[in-house]
Each structure stands twice: as structure tokens, then as C-alpha cells.
Design a protein around this motif. Sequence first.
Motif, PDB file in Angstrom:
ATOM      1  N   PHE A  20      -0.228   2.707 -62.165  1.00  0.00           N
ATOM      2  CA  PHE A  20      -0.979   2.625 -60.821  1.00  0.00           C
ATOM      3  C   PHE A  20      -1.924   3.928 -60.523  1.00  0.00           C
ATOM      4  N   SER A  21      -1.320   4.973 -61.141  1.00  0.00           N
ATOM      5  CA  SER A  21      -2.201   6.340 -61.190  1.00  0.00           C
ATOM      6  C   SER A  21      -3.463   6.138 -61.613  1.00  0.00           C
ATOM      7  N   GLY A  22      -3.976   5.115 -62.853  1.00  0.00           N
ATOM      8  CA  GLY A  22      -5.167   4.950 -63.102  1.00  0.00           C
ATOM      9  C   GLY A  22      -6.030   4.003 -62.474  1.00  0.00           C
ATOM     10  N   VAL A  23      -5.713   3.321 -61.535  1.00  0.00           N
ATOM     11  CA  VAL A  23      -6.111   2.530 -61.160  1.00  0.00           C
ATOM     12  C   VAL A  23      -7.384   2.704 -60.009  1.00  0.00           C
ATOM     13  N   ALA A  24      -6.773   3.587 -59.247  1.00  0.00           N
ATOM     14  CA  ALA A  24      -7.834   4.572 -58.197  1.00  0.00           C
ATOM     15  C   ALA A  24      -8.946   5.248 -58.986  1.00  0.00           C
ATOM     16  N   ALA A  25      -8.372   6.067 -60.176  1.00  0.00           N
ATOM     17  CA  ALA A  25      -9.431   6.661 -60.830  1.00  0.00           C
ATOM     18  C   ALA A  25     -10.550   6.113 -61.261  1.00  0.00           C
ATOM     19  N   VAL A  26     -10.316   4.872 -61.784  1.00  0.00           N
ATOM     20  CA  VAL A  26     -11.486   3.877 -62.131  1.00  0.00           C
ATOM     21  C   VAL A  26     -12.635   3.926 -61.195  1.00  0.00           C
ATOM     22  N   PHE A  27     -12.252   3.871 -59.948  1.00  0.00           N
ATOM     23  CA  PHE A  27     -13.032   3.640 -58.690  1.00  0.00           C
ATOM     24  C   PHE A  27     -13.707   4.810 -58.465  1.00  0.00           C
ATOM     25  N   GLY A  87      -7.325  11.709 -56.679  1.00  0.00           N
ATOM     26  CA  GLY A  87      -7.519  13.126 -57.031  1.00  0.00           C
ATOM     27  C   GLY A  87      -7.907  13.183 -58.615  1.00  0.00           C
ATOM     28  N   MET A  88      -7.391  12.444 -59.440  1.00  0.00           N
ATOM     29  CA  MET A  88      -7.610  12.634 -60.816  1.00  0.00           C
ATOM     30  C   MET A  88      -9.085  12.727 -61.317  1.00  0.00           C
ATOM     31  N   PRO A  89      -9.980  12.194 -61.082  1.00  0.00           N
ATOM     32  CA  PRO A  89     -11.336  12.411 -61.259  1.00  0.00           C
ATOM     33  C   PRO A  89     -12.175  13.733 -60.708  1.00  0.00           C
ATOM     34  N   PHE A  90     -11.568  14.133 -59.436  1.00  0.00           N
ATOM     35  CA  PHE A  90     -11.899  15.162 -58.583  1.00  0.00           C
ATOM     36  C   PHE A  90     -11.588  16.547 -59.679  1.00  0.00           C
ATOM     37  N   PHE A  91     -10.201  16.441 -60.327  1.00  0.00           N
ATOM     38  CA  PHE A  91      -9.953  17.481 -61.264  1.00  0.00           C
ATOM     39  C   PHE A  91     -10.623  17.357 -62.588  1.00  0.00           C
TER      40      PHE A  91
END
Length: 509
Positions: free
Chosen positions: A316-323, A377-381
Motif C-alpha cells: 500500500f505504501s506505493g499506491v499513493a506514490a504513483v498518484f 510523502g515518498m515522492p516529496f522526499f
Amino acid sequence: MSGQMQRGGFLSGPSLILAGAVLALTNFMVVLDTTIANVSVPHIAGSLGISASQGTWIITSYAVAEAICVPLTGWLAGRFGVVRVYIVGMIGFGLFSVLCGMSTTLGMLVACRIGQGLCGGPLMPLTQTLLLRIFKPSQHAQAMGLWAMTTVVAPILGPIAGGTISDNWSWHWIFFINIPVCALCVFGGLRLLTRAETPTEKLSVDKGGLALLVLWIAALQIMLDLGREHDWFNSTAIVWLGVVAAVGFLIFLAWEITEKNPIVDLRVFRHRGFTVSVISLSFAFATFFASAVIIPQWLQSSQGYTATYAGYATAFSGVAAVFMSPVVAKLSGKVDPRLLVSAGVLWLGLSSLLRVYWNSQAGFWTFAFPQLLQGFGMPFFFIPLTTLALGSVLPEETASAAGVMSFLRTMAGAIGTSISTSIWDNSTRVARSEIVSRMHTDPTLNALSAQGFSVDQVRSVVARLVDQESLTLATTHIFLLSAIIFVFAAGIIWFTPRPTRAVDTSAAH
């Protein structure tokens, strides 16, 4: 004509589409293999008769080998040609995948994973290079978008694929599935990419620097992986490994600073912005990657999850990162990247704090929600931090800086996993000792005996509960420590000067 190589090395028509798909698939496979084994460690450990902590060597060995080989990519491409190195790397990756799947001992599996990492290390930057060679400059943004999408999606599917395969077939198939992909990519590379080959020349390689790099990294990683089992520095072997790692590192620093063509260009660290950005990246990525290893192991060993459901919860950690990735890419040119990085890393810290409240009675969504939240938060990082780091060096140093950054990020993941696994194991023992010292066993013994349990059965039930709760407490302690590290990584980024020029992030990998 359509499908023919155009002047300047570009492809067009169906050939361009197929070649782009082959390179994207290659990158997807290499990135997938960094996470596909995470949820399969308990299966592998059970099959080979080893502890779960020893099973993490399967993950760290691949990461370390990959990190060592990344700095060699530029030299290999210049000496033998981009396409030749790509083809040989794919063949080697496929062969070592076969050997990994056929492994019957931990030693054999770790050795083959090292081989996989050495062959796979150059593939990620090479796919980037080849995409830029076969696409016209006006299409580079789309090409890098394709490459970035596979880089983001692969870690999401890795735990799901690893869990599903391990539960329904066997862990061996998480490696065997690479074989048809490698065969397809090698065939596609030979048919479509040979005309995009780069010129070669006899280049000198920093053999001394490479030897020192392998020496100190190998000593450090072996020390971290074996230290717990040998009581750390009470063991002569661990002491010597520590000495070799420390002395080797110092000699490596001196060698690389004075070498004309170093294997790792340490001169880029003279830029304060790059140094601070890389420190922030290393701490944050080490913490992030370690949690991706520990969470599925804890869910399976303590919560009774299958590898499949542990994979679902982790992914699930990667789902929001894609968007969120396209959103962050647009904001990067308008908002101070330091603010984006700081906010992103603090967001990762918040998701770690939510995990501190996990307990052994929690349900699936209690575990999955912080993972989903973390993805925002991952893409912001990752994205703005690349801009900050590469924007701090001179334009002609961008490629070297990107290589150093990739090397340190990968090494941080391996070292972070080893250290956190060791802390996790020690915290479990401490928690178990504290629980046992505070237990009042008589009421439990009487209650269960009244229900027909024998004394041995009561002891077994109590021991299982104590083990479950001590492992849970240790896990929450890890996440509290993770939150603190994330706050540190978010804070130091403000010591980085704001970039004053546009940055070509395609050099990053």
C-alpha cells in the motif's frame, strides 16, 4: 523509414515502441528484485533451516553487490559499449536468477544473490542511458516518465508478487520468473538496440580504488550481519572485521581523493548542498528500506499473516506514490525543494509514529493505513532531493554526483536493514525478559487448568503469548526510533542552499 534508426541514433515507429518496452521491462525487473524477497524471507528461512534474521542476508547481499557495481557502470559502458554491457548484464542476471532458484543452502543463495546484484547494478542506469539514446530530445520527458513509472510501480508489485508466489508455488519461483523476462529482453536488445551502440575506447580503471571499495564494504556488511550471532565485539573475528572496515575505509578515502580518475568521485562532497542532501537521503532511505523488510517479517512471524497478505499490507505504501509523483514533479519548479523534502520526510516520520501504536490485536487496515499514508510523502522526499543534490554541483559533475548518490542510497538501505534487524532482535530479547519478570502466572495457570489444559500446555500457551508480545513491543520501538531519524533527516536539509540553476535529473538513477 518507420522502424529504422534515424540520424543521431534515434529509433522511430514500432521499433521505438518495442525498444522502449524492452528497456522499461528491464528496469521493472531489476527494481522488482529489490523488494520481491522481502515477504518471502520466512519461507526461505524455513526451507533452508535458518533464522529469519539470517534470511535478511538475502536482501542485503543483493543491495551491497548492486551498490558496488553502480560506480563501474560508466567505465564499463565506455570500455565495452552501452548495448554490449546491457546484453551481458541481462544474460548474467538471468543465469544467477536460475542459480538462486536452485539454491539449497544459505551460502549458495547469498553467493548467487551477489552475482545477481553485480549483473543488475549497471542495468538500471543503462536502461536510462539507452532510452535517452533511442528517443529524440523532444521525447526525453516521455521516456523518463516511462522509466520513472516502472521504478515506482515495481516496489509496489514486488511484495504482492513475492507473497503470492511463495504461498501458492514456492519461494524458488520468485527467482525463476526472471528467466522469461531476461530471455525476452536479451532477444529484444539484440534485435532492436545494437544500432544504438556507443563508441568504445581503452579506458583506465581505478583498480586500487575498486579493490579498497570491495574490501571495506564487504568487511562492514559481514560484520553487521554476523555481529549479533557472535556477540559483537566480544568475538575476535568481529573485531578484526571492524578493524578492516575502518582502516580500509580511511585508506579508500585517501586514495580516491588523490586519484586522477577515481572509481567514486569524492570531490563532489566539497559542495555543502550535495553533502547535506546525501546525508539526509542516506538516513531517510535506510530507515524507509529497513521498515519495508521488518514489517512483512513481523506480520508473518507474530500476527499469523500469510506471505500474500503481508505483501498486500506492505504494498500500500506505493499506491499513493504513483498518484503523487506527477504532482510533486510540477511543484518542484514552483516551490522551494527544501520545503518539499522536509515536509515529505516529516510525513514519513508521521507514518512511523502511527505504527508505534500497533498491537497484536490490530486488524489488517490498522497495518495497511500507515503504509498508504506513507506513500503520499515518498515522492516529496525522492524527487526534490534529487534536484537539491544535483543542483548543488557543477554541471560537468552531475553524472559523477548522480553515481555517488545512487551508490550511497543503495548502501544505506543494506546497512540500515542489518542494523535495524539487529536492534529488533535485541529489543525482542529485552522485552521478553521484562515481560517474564513482571508475570503473575498463578491466575493464568489456575484458569487454564480449570478448562482442562495440562501444565505443559499452559506453559506452551503462555510462552507463545510472551513471544508474540515481546516481538510486537520490539517492533514498535523500531518505529519510534525510525520517527526520530526521519525528523533528523527532515531538519538537516535546511542546511542545503537552494539550487540556483535548472537541473537535468535524468542523470540520477
